[in-house]
Design an enzyme around this catalytic site. Structure first.
Site, PDB file in Angstrom:
ATOM      1  N   CYS A 182       0.516  -0.830  -0.074  1.00 30.15           N
ATOM      2  CA  CYS A 182      -0.334   0.170  -0.212  1.00 30.15           C
ATOM      3  C   CYS A 182       1.121   0.815  -0.083  1.00 30.15           C
ATOM      4  O   CYS A 182       1.754   1.054  -0.070  1.00 30.15           O
ATOM      5  CB  CYS A 182      -0.777   0.133   1.539  1.00 30.15           C
ATOM      6  SG  CYS A 182      -1.381  -1.355   1.859  1.00 30.15           S
ATOM      7  N   THR A 183       0.086   2.371  -0.021  1.00 32.76           N
ATOM      8  CA  THR A 183       0.713   3.583   0.326  1.00 32.76           C
ATOM      9  C   THR A 183      -0.255   4.344   1.175  1.00 32.76           C
ATOM     10  O   THR A 183      -1.723   4.548   0.780  1.00 32.76           O
ATOM     11  CB  THR A 183       0.616   4.695  -1.703  1.00 32.76           C
ATOM     12  OG1 THR A 183       1.417   3.843  -2.232  1.00 32.76           O
ATOM     13  CG2 THR A 183       1.041   5.495  -0.619  1.00 32.76           C
TER      14      THR A 183
END
Ligand SMILES: *[C@@H]1O[C@H](CO)[C@@H](O)[C@H](O)[C@H]1NC(C)=O
Ligand SMILES: *[C@@H]1O[C@H](CO)[C@@H](O)[C@H](O)[C@H]1NC(C)=O
Ligand SMILES: *[C@@H]1O[C@H](CO)[C@@H](O)[C@H](O)[C@H]1NC(C)=O
Ligand SMILES: *[C@@H]1O[C@H](CO)[C@@H](O)[C@H](O)[C@H]1NC(C)=O
Length: 356
Positions: free
Chosen positions: A120-121
Site C-alpha cells: 500500500c501507500t
C-alpha cells in the site's frame, strides 16, 4: 457517502518520453452497518446475504495460495477458535461460516491472509490550518485484485445507533486495515516485508497468543480514546507479523508511522512541523532506507505532496493530485480512502478500476 456510482479519473504520465493519458474509473463501495449490539454470530448476516457467492469464490482462490504445510495449523486454530482468536472475532467468524455455509477453517484463512498481503501507500499530513489528513491506497500483491474490488465495502460499526468506528474492508474480513474512530484518530496498515510469513504468522497465533494485526487495529478503534493511546497500544502489543501502522489524530502534530516488529516498535516517526515535516509517506519499506528501484511509489508520492503544497491539502486534491497518480495508483490498487478524524463525515472511499 457519495451517491454517484461512477467517477472518471484521468492520469497523465510519461513513458519513454511519450505523454500518455490513462483512463481509470472508480465506483463507490457499498455501505453496511454492523450492529455491535447484536450477538457476534449475527452481526455480518446482512453482508453475507449480499456477498455469499463472491466470498466463497474469493476464499477458494485465496486458499490456493496457502502452502499445504500451513493447513494443519489453520485446522488447529479453527478447532479451538475461542482459545486462539478471542471475542468478538471467534464468534463473528463462526457466524460468517454458518451463514455463508463455509468451513470455519476457510473463514480463518481468509481473515489471516489479507492480514499479510496489503501492499500500500499511506500518507499522513497536516494542512496550514492544523487539520490532520490521512490518505491511503490499498494495493494487493496477488492476481485476484479484480475479485477484491468486487467485495470491497465500507462499514460503520455501531452501538445504540451511534457509529463507534468505521472501516473500508472486504466482505467476510472482520479485522481492519483502514479505520476511523470519529473525532479521535484514523489508522491504516501497510505490509512490511517478511520471509515465510504464513508459517510465522500461524505459529505466532498458536504458540505465543499473538494477535493478528488487523484484529489489533479493530481493538484499538474500539478501545483507544485518543491518538497517543492508539500509537502506544499499536506499538506495544505482540502481533503475528511485522507491519507499518499509520496513525493520524485530530490535533496539530498528531501523525505517526510506526514500524512495528512482532514484539515491539522498531521506530515511531512523528510529524514535526519544526523540522518541516508536515507530511509523511509510508509504502512498504522502512522510511530510513531507500525503496527498491523496481517499486518506488514513495518518491512519486512525496513529489506530488510537495507540488500540491501544505496550503492546498483537502480531500479532492489528495485524491486527484496524489493518490490517483501513477505509480501511487497502479494496476494492483483496489481502493483509495481519504479521511480526517476531526471531520469524520469527510471520509470517502473509491474502488479503483484502472483500465488495463
Ligand atoms: C466482478 O464483478 C463484475 C460485475 O459484477 C463481474 O463481471 C466480474 O466477473 C467480477 N470479477 C471477479 C474476478 O469476480
Ligand atoms: C522536531 O524537530 C526539531 C528540529 O529538528 C527538533 O529539535 C525537535 O526535537 C523535534 N521534535 C520532536 C518532538 O521530535
Ligand atoms: C483553512 O481554513 C479556511 C477557512 O476555514 C479555508 O478557507 C481553507 O480552505 C482551509 N485551508 C486548508 C488548507 O484546509
Ligand atoms: C500490471 O502492470 C505491470 C507493469 O506495470 C504488468 O507487468 C502486469 O502484468 C500488470 N498486471 C495486471 C494484473 O494487469
Amino acid at each position: 457517502m457519495a451517491a454517484a456510482a461512477h467517477n472518471a479519473v484521468f492520469m497523465l504520465f510519461l513513458i519513454s518520453g511519450v505523454r500518455l493519458s490513462v483512463a481509470a474509473h472508480t465506483t463507490v463501495p457499498p455501505h453496511f452497518t454492523v450492529n455491535l449490539d447484536l450477538p457476534e454470530e449475527e452481526r455480518w448476516n446482512g453482508v453475507i446475504a449480499k456477498y455469499g457467492d463472491y466470498i466463497k469464490q474469493a476464499a477458494k482462490e485465496i486458499i490456493n495460495q496457502v502452502p499445504v504445510e500451513a493447513m494443519p495449523l489453520v485446522e488447529m486454530i479453527a478447532a479451538d477458535i475461542d482459545k486462539y482468536l478471542p471475542s468478538p472475532y471467534a464468534g463473528e467468524m463462526r457466524g460468517i461460516a454458518k451463514s455463508a455455509n463455509m468451513n470455519l477453517g476457510d473463514v480463518v484463512i481468509v481473515n489471516i491472509i489479507y492480514d499479510v498481503t496489503a501492499f500500500c501507500t499511506s500518507i499522513g499530513a497536516q494542512d496550514t490550518n492544523g487539520t490532520i489528513w490521512h490518505a491511503r491506497n490499498l494495493d494487493y500483491r496477488y492476481r485476484f485484485t479484480d475479485m477484491l474490488r468486487n467485495v470491497t465495502i465500507s462499514v460503520d460499526f455501531q452501538r445504540r445507533g451511534q457509529t463507534v468506528y468505521s472501516s473500508v474492508t472486504y466482505a467476510a474480513y472482520i479485522g481492519i486495515l483502514t479505520g476511523q474512530k470519529p473525532h479521535k484518530f484514523t489508522v491504516t496498515v501497510d505490509e512490511r516485508d517478511r520471509g515465510a510469513w504464513w508459517m510465522n504468522a500461524l505459529m505466532a497465533i498458536l504458540y505465543s497468543k499473538a494477535k493478528p494485526m488487523s484484529f489489533l487495529v479493530r481493538d484499538v478503534l474500539e478501545s483507544s480514546e485518543n491518538f497517543d493511546d492508539a500509537v502506544d497500544t499499536l506499538s506495544n502489543t505482540l502481533t503475528d507479523a511485522s507491519e507499518y501502522f499509520i496513525v493520524a489524530g485530530t490535533k496539530p502534530g498528531e501523525g505517526a508511522i510506526i514500524t512495528k516488529g512482532r514484539l515491539a516498535p522498531l521506530d515511531i516517526w512523528k510529524l514535526n512541523l519544526t523540522a518541516g515535516r508536515w507530511f509523511e509517506v509510508e509504502t512498504n519499506y522502512d522510511h530510513w532506507v531507500e525503496p527498491p528501484a523496481h517499486d518506488d511509489r514513495r518518491h512519486p508520492a512525496i513529489n506530488a505532496m510537495e507540488k500540491l503544497g501544505q496550503n492546498q491539502i483537502d480531500k479532492m486534491h489528495l485524491f486527484n493530485d496524489v493518490m490517483s497518480l501513477h505509480p501511487v495508483l497502479n494496476n494492483r490498487t483496489v481502493y483509495t480512502v481519504v479521511m480526517s478524524a476531526a471531520n469524520p463525515d469527510f471520509i470517502q472511499s473509491w474502488v479503483q478500476h484502472p483500465d488495463p
